[in-house]
Design a protein around this motif. Structure first.
Motif, PDB file in Angstrom:
ATOM      1  N   VAL A   8       0.850  -1.199   0.000  1.00  0.00           N
ATOM      2  CA  VAL A   8       0.000   0.000   0.000  1.00  0.00           C
ATOM      3  C   VAL A   8       0.880   1.241   0.000  1.00  0.00           C
ATOM      4  CG1 VAL A   8      -1.713   1.311   1.291  1.00  0.00           C
ATOM      5  CG2 VAL A   8      -1.846  -1.180   1.220  1.00  0.00           C
ATOM      6  N   GLY A   9       0.682   2.054  -0.999  1.00  0.00           N
ATOM      7  CA  GLY A   9       1.498   3.262  -1.068  1.00  0.00           C
ATOM      8  C   GLY A   9       0.990   4.177  -2.155  1.00  0.00           C
ATOM      9  N   LEU A  10       1.918   4.907  -2.745  1.00  0.00           N
ATOM     10  CA  LEU A  10       1.518   5.855  -3.794  1.00  0.00           C
ATOM     11  C   LEU A  10       0.939   5.126  -4.999  1.00  0.00           C
ATOM     12  CD1 LEU A  10       4.652   8.122  -3.525  1.00  0.00           C
ATOM     13  CD2 LEU A  10       2.349   8.665  -2.762  1.00  0.00           C
ATOM     14  N   GLY A  11       1.318   3.863  -5.144  1.00  0.00           N
ATOM     15  CA  GLY A  11       0.773   3.066  -6.249  1.00  0.00           C
ATOM     16  C   GLY A  11      -0.741   3.005  -6.187  1.00  0.00           C
ATOM     17  N   ASN A  12      -1.284   2.912  -4.992  1.00  0.00           N
ATOM     18  CA  ASN A  12      -2.735   2.819  -4.844  1.00  0.00           C
ATOM     19  C   ASN A  12      -3.403   4.167  -5.023  1.00  0.00           C
ATOM     20  OD1 ASN A  12      -1.188   0.988  -3.047  1.00  0.00           O
ATOM     21  ND2 ASN A  12      -3.161  -0.012  -2.895  1.00  0.00           N
ATOM     22  N   ILE A  13      -2.809   5.180  -4.415  1.00  0.00           N
ATOM     23  CA  ILE A  13      -3.535   6.446  -4.323  1.00  0.00           C
ATOM     24  C   ILE A  13      -3.131   7.434  -5.414  1.00  0.00           C
ATOM     25  CG2 ILE A  13      -3.831   8.454  -2.774  1.00  0.00           C
ATOM     26  CD1 ILE A  13      -4.083   6.267  -0.558  1.00  0.00           C
ATOM     27  N   PHE A  84      15.451   1.321  -9.786  1.00  0.00           N
ATOM     28  CA  PHE A  84      14.818   2.381 -10.581  1.00  0.00           C
ATOM     29  C   PHE A  84      13.455   2.770 -10.017  1.00  0.00           C
ATOM     30  CE2 PHE A  84      17.949   1.085 -13.819  1.00  0.00           C
ATOM     31  CZ  PHE A  84      18.529   2.336 -13.982  1.00  0.00           C
ATOM     32  N   ILE A  85      12.743   1.770  -9.512  1.00  0.00           N
ATOM     33  CA  ILE A  85      11.449   2.105  -8.926  1.00  0.00           C
ATOM     34  C   ILE A  85      11.653   3.018  -7.726  1.00  0.00           C
ATOM     35  CG2 ILE A  85       9.473   1.171  -7.643  1.00  0.00           C
ATOM     36  CD1 ILE A  85       9.245  -0.999  -9.595  1.00  0.00           C
ATOM     37  N   LEU A  86      12.617   2.672  -6.890  1.00  0.00           N
ATOM     38  CA  LEU A  86      12.844   3.508  -5.703  1.00  0.00           C
ATOM     39  C   LEU A  86      13.250   4.928  -6.100  1.00  0.00           C
ATOM     40  CD1 LEU A  86      13.033   3.962  -2.712  1.00  0.00           C
ATOM     41  CD2 LEU A  86      15.284   2.916  -2.683  1.00  0.00           C
ATOM     42  N   GLN A  88      12.502   6.591  -8.733  1.00  0.00           N
ATOM     43  CA  GLN A  88      11.347   7.351  -9.216  1.00  0.00           C
ATOM     44  C   GLN A  88      10.338   7.597  -8.081  1.00  0.00           C
ATOM     45  OE1 GLN A  88       8.388   5.347 -11.308  1.00  0.00           O
ATOM     46  NE2 GLN A  88       7.519   7.194 -12.242  1.00  0.00           N
ATOM     47  N   TYR A  89      10.225   6.592  -7.229  1.00  0.00           N
ATOM     48  CA  TYR A  89       9.279   6.686  -6.107  1.00  0.00           C
ATOM     49  C   TYR A  89       9.624   7.877  -5.201  1.00  0.00           C
ATOM     50  CZ  TYR A  89       5.738   4.235  -3.315  1.00  0.00           C
ATOM     51  OH  TYR A  89       4.578   3.873  -2.678  1.00  0.00           O
ATOM     52  N   LEU A  90      10.939   8.138  -5.078  1.00  0.00           N
ATOM     53  CA  LEU A  90      11.366   9.247  -4.222  1.00  0.00           C
ATOM     54  C   LEU A  90      10.843  10.586  -4.744  1.00  0.00           C
ATOM     55  CD1 LEU A  90      15.077   8.272  -3.385  1.00  0.00           C
ATOM     56  CD2 LEU A  90      13.062   8.075  -1.926  1.00  0.00           C
ATOM     57  N   PHE A 212       3.056  -3.623  -9.814  1.00  0.00           N
ATOM     58  CA  PHE A 212       3.638  -2.512  -9.057  1.00  0.00           C
ATOM     59  C   PHE A 212       2.918  -2.353  -7.721  1.00  0.00           C
ATOM     60  CE2 PHE A 212       3.908   1.958  -7.846  1.00  0.00           C
ATOM     61  CZ  PHE A 212       5.220   2.286  -8.129  1.00  0.00           C
ATOM     62  N   SER A 213       1.594  -2.404  -7.781  1.00  0.00           N
ATOM     63  CA  SER A 213       0.824  -2.148  -6.581  1.00  0.00           C
ATOM     64  C   SER A 213       1.036  -3.233  -5.524  1.00  0.00           C
ATOM     65  CB  SER A 213      -0.659  -2.043  -6.947  1.00  0.00           C
ATOM     66  OG  SER A 213      -1.378  -1.541  -5.871  1.00  0.00           O
ATOM     67  N   LEU A 214       1.218  -4.467  -5.985  1.00  0.00           N
ATOM     68  CA  LEU A 214       1.421  -5.551  -5.016  1.00  0.00           C
ATOM     69  C   LEU A 214       2.902  -5.717  -4.645  1.00  0.00           C
ATOM     70  CD1 LEU A 214      -1.015  -8.280  -6.404  1.00  0.00           C
ATOM     71  CD2 LEU A 214      -1.367  -6.799  -4.443  1.00  0.00           C
ATOM     72  N   SER A 215       3.747  -4.875  -5.201  1.00  0.00           N
ATOM     73  CA  SER A 215       5.198  -4.958  -4.953  1.00  0.00           C
ATOM     74  C   SER A 215       5.777  -6.300  -5.378  1.00  0.00           C
ATOM     75  CB  SER A 215       5.546  -4.747  -3.471  1.00  0.00           C
ATOM     76  OG  SER A 215       5.031  -3.563  -2.980  1.00  0.00           O
ATOM     77  N   GLY A 219      11.540  -8.797  -6.599  1.00  0.00           N
ATOM     78  CA  GLY A 219      12.328  -9.466  -5.565  1.00  0.00           C
ATOM     79  C   GLY A 219      12.109  -8.969  -4.143  1.00  0.00           C
ATOM     80  N   VAL A 220      11.363  -7.862  -3.997  1.00  0.00           N
ATOM     81  CA  VAL A 220      11.166  -7.334  -2.647  1.00  0.00           C
ATOM     82  C   VAL A 220      10.431  -8.350  -1.769  1.00  0.00           C
ATOM     83  CG1 VAL A 220       9.895  -5.578  -1.341  1.00  0.00           C
ATOM     84  CG2 VAL A 220      11.280  -4.910  -3.301  1.00  0.00           C
ATOM     85  N   MET A 221       9.434  -9.012  -2.347  1.00  0.00           N
ATOM     86  CA  MET A 221       8.679  -9.971  -1.545  1.00  0.00           C
ATOM     87  C   MET A 221       9.489 -11.258  -1.284  1.00  0.00           C
ATOM     88  SD  MET A 221       6.063  -8.527  -0.440  1.00  0.00           S
ATOM     89  CE  MET A 221       4.829  -7.257  -0.723  1.00  0.00           C
ATOM     90  N   THR A 306       6.712   3.322   4.007  1.00  0.00           N
ATOM     91  CA  THR A 306       6.781   1.875   4.232  1.00  0.00           C
ATOM     92  C   THR A 306       7.045   1.143   2.913  1.00  0.00           C
ATOM     93  OG1 THR A 306       4.371   1.769   4.129  1.00  0.00           O
ATOM     94  CG2 THR A 306       5.353   1.815   6.313  1.00  0.00           C
ATOM     95  N   SER A 307       6.638   1.745   1.788  1.00  0.00           N
ATOM     96  CA  SER A 307       6.931   1.130   0.485  1.00  0.00           C
ATOM     97  C   SER A 307       8.381   1.386   0.094  1.00  0.00           C
ATOM     98  CB  SER A 307       6.015   1.703  -0.605  1.00  0.00           C
ATOM     99  OG  SER A 307       4.675   1.480  -0.281  1.00  0.00           O
ATOM    100  N   ALA A 308       8.810   2.651   0.229  1.00  0.00           N
ATOM    101  CA  ALA A 308      10.184   2.990  -0.153  1.00  0.00           C
ATOM    102  C   ALA A 308      11.179   2.198   0.693  1.00  0.00           C
ATOM    103  CB  ALA A 308      10.409   4.489   0.027  1.00  0.00           C
TER     104      ALA A 308
HETATM  105  N1  PFF Z   1       3.551  -1.226  -4.032  1.00  0.00           N
HETATM  106  C1  PFF Z   1       3.995   0.110  -3.791  1.00  0.00           C
HETATM  107  C2  PFF Z   1       2.854   1.060  -4.045  1.00  0.00           C
HETATM  108  O1  PFF Z   1       1.798   0.630  -4.500  1.00  0.00           O
HETATM  109  O2  PFF Z   1       3.009   2.245  -3.809  1.00  0.00           O
HETATM  110  C3  PFF Z   1       5.193   0.477  -4.626  1.00  0.00           C
HETATM  111  C4  PFF Z   1       6.257  -0.554  -4.613  1.00  0.00           C
HETATM  112  C5  PFF Z   1       6.876  -0.905  -3.410  1.00  0.00           C
HETATM  113  C6  PFF Z   1       6.575  -1.199  -5.757  1.00  0.00           C
HETATM  114  C7  PFF Z   1       7.810  -1.916  -3.381  1.00  0.00           C
HETATM  115  C8  PFF Z   1       7.501  -2.195  -5.751  1.00  0.00           C
HETATM  116  C9  PFF Z   1       8.105  -2.556  -4.569  1.00  0.00           C
HETATM  117  F1  PFF Z   1       8.968  -3.515  -4.589  1.00  0.00           F
END
Ligand code: PFF
Length: 437
Positions: A8-13, A84-86, A88-90, A212-215, A219-221, A306-308
């Motif tokens: 849950v993060g910016l991906g959702n909202i 790269f996701i991180l 951009q996420y920043l 993206f939304s489920l991360s 490899g993070v999971m 928490t996502s970053a």
């Molecule tokens: N899932 C996060 C979001 O929806 O904001 C973003 C994200 C976190 C993507 C961790 C990928 C990841 F490995």
């Protein structure tokens, strides 16, 4: 809860509403939901299994399950994607942090409810060189501080208390948005599918958004799986995360689309959508708007954190496992690198927007956004699921899912079918069709 925090993060909202708006509303939503529940959850279970089984970060995890060391490259691709996701996420997190400040100081409230004024404000802010960079740095320093203090406890506690609060505020927003004049048009846009609006690229974007939304797919999971207690039920945990994540994305849609139509915004307005629409909704709440706006953006910053942190954690743990560099130094290395790239991406929205890529003339930010959502996670997911379904020993999978035979796994044959056939095939078809346009 830490994994919910990652999902849950910016991906959702932020990303879900703007992607859904861009690719046609209701039809996108249906395709998105199919991808989330059929492919996304399957991938999440696979990554948890791989992580918990091997107790390693991605590269070593793949390598320890198969003698061919080349499989480790999948893990490496995942980590590159995370990087790269991180970065951009920043940028987005910096924007959100700035909005906390602007809410607190009354700057947002002063914009009133004129959509033109709010949009101008956003575009002036996001294309400037100063504040996006300053707030990006503020955000990443806080993430670094948290990760240096060790992850699990802190994030779990934050997720447990603050995520439900975020949902509560989104619910308040839904009520406000639904009571705006002309709100029903937004609901129609979100829930009445018009498949003629859905393109091949839209289907690929729905897949990318689901992953993206489920991360998953980077490899993070796998890393979080390796931290999972041995007696946790992987299947239940993954379903719970998937359900929470999806619920929040759909609620964000309900909060945003009615307001989009009521206030005269363009649903296909792109990455700035949420940053323009929500201030409008808050400002229509009168005096209470300032409080809600500050609280909402603050909680969104926490959700983004928490996502970053999950991304930074995956990179940190991997570098630490593969070298003699300790955790603290690994965290600082990736903090510096991703912050530097993040600043570059932030500037590419404004001062460096003249540097473009390809015949679509994408700015660096848009280019990376596409890479991060449409291409890298699906490619990584495809190879991961092939490995999981066809290469990893089935006995290991069964053993891990059933917690060494102590849990019933009645869902197993359906899951196995999804992991071996449906998911790889669907990923392949959508990827190829999407890339070929
Ligand atoms: N899932 C996060 C979001 O929806 O904001 C973003 C994200 C976190 C993507 C961790 C990928 C990841 F490995």
């Amino acid at each position: 809860m830490a994994a919910v925090g990652s999902a849950v993060g910016l991906g959702n909202i932020w990303r879900f509403p703007y992607t859904c708006g861009k690719y046609g509303g209701g039809a996108f939503l249906i395709v998105y939901l199919c991808f989330v529940f059929l492919l996304g959850s399957t991938l999440m279970i696979s990554e948890f299994v791989i992580g918990r089984r091997t107790q390693h970060t991605p590269v070593k995890a793949f390598q320890s399950l198969h003698p061919k060391k080349a499989w480790g490259l999948v893990g490496l691709l995942g980590l590159i994607t995370s990087f790269f996701i991180l970065s951009q996420y920043l940028v987005l997190s910096g924007w959100t942090t700035n909005y906390v400040w602007d809410s607190l100081t009354g700057r947002l409230a002063a914009l009133g409810t004129d959509s033109g004024t709010i949009s101008n404000y956003f575009s002036q802010f996001s294309t400037s060189a100063g504040r996006p960079v300053v707030f990006l740095v503020v955000f990443s320093v806080i993430c670094l501080a948290i990760i240096m203090c060790g992850v699990q406890k802190g994030i779990e506690n934050v997720s447990k208390v603050l995520m439900p609060l975020l949902v509560l505020i989104v619910l308040v927003l839904c009520v406000r948005s639904l009571t705006l004049p002309g709100a029903s048009k937004g609901l129609e846009y979100l829930f009445l599918p018009d498949f003629s609006k859905l393109s091949g690229e839209g289907v690929l974007a729905a897949l990318g958004q689901a992953l993206f939304s489920l991360s998953v797919g980077m490899g993070v999971m796998i890393v979080y799986g390796s931290y999972m207690p041995l007696n946790d039920n992987i299947f239940k945990t993954a379903m719970w995360i998937t359900a929470c994540d999806t619920l929040i994305a759909v609620l964000a849609g309900v909060a945003i689309f009615p307001a989009v139509f009521s206030c005269g915004f363009d649903p296909a307005g792109g990455p700035g959508l949420v940053f323009c629409v929500l201030p409008n909704v808050f400002n229509s709440m009168g005096g209470a708007g300032v409080v809600f706006s500050t609280l909402f953006f603050l909680l969104l910053v926490v959700a983004a954190m928490t996502s970053a942190i999950s991304l930074l954690e995956a990179l940190t743990a991997a570098l630490h496992e593969h070298s003699i560099i300790n955790r603290q130094v690994s965290a600082v290395v990736f903090f510096l690198l991703t912050t530097a790239f993040g600043i570059l991406f932030a500037l590419s929205v404004g001062p460096l927007s003249n540097i473009t890529f390809g015949h679509a003339h994408l700015t660096l930010f848009d280019f990376v956004d596409r890479l991060n959502s449409i291409y890298l996670p699906p490619i990584c997911s495809l190879i991961t699921i092939i490995f999981f379904g066809w290469v990893m020993p089935e006995a290991d999978v069964r053993d891990e899912l059933s917690n060494h035979g102590t849990l019933k796994i009645g869902y197993y044959s359906v899951f196995r079918f999804l992991a071996r056939y449906l998911a790889p095939l669907a990923l392949l078809v959508v990827l190829v069709a999407g890339i070929l346009g």
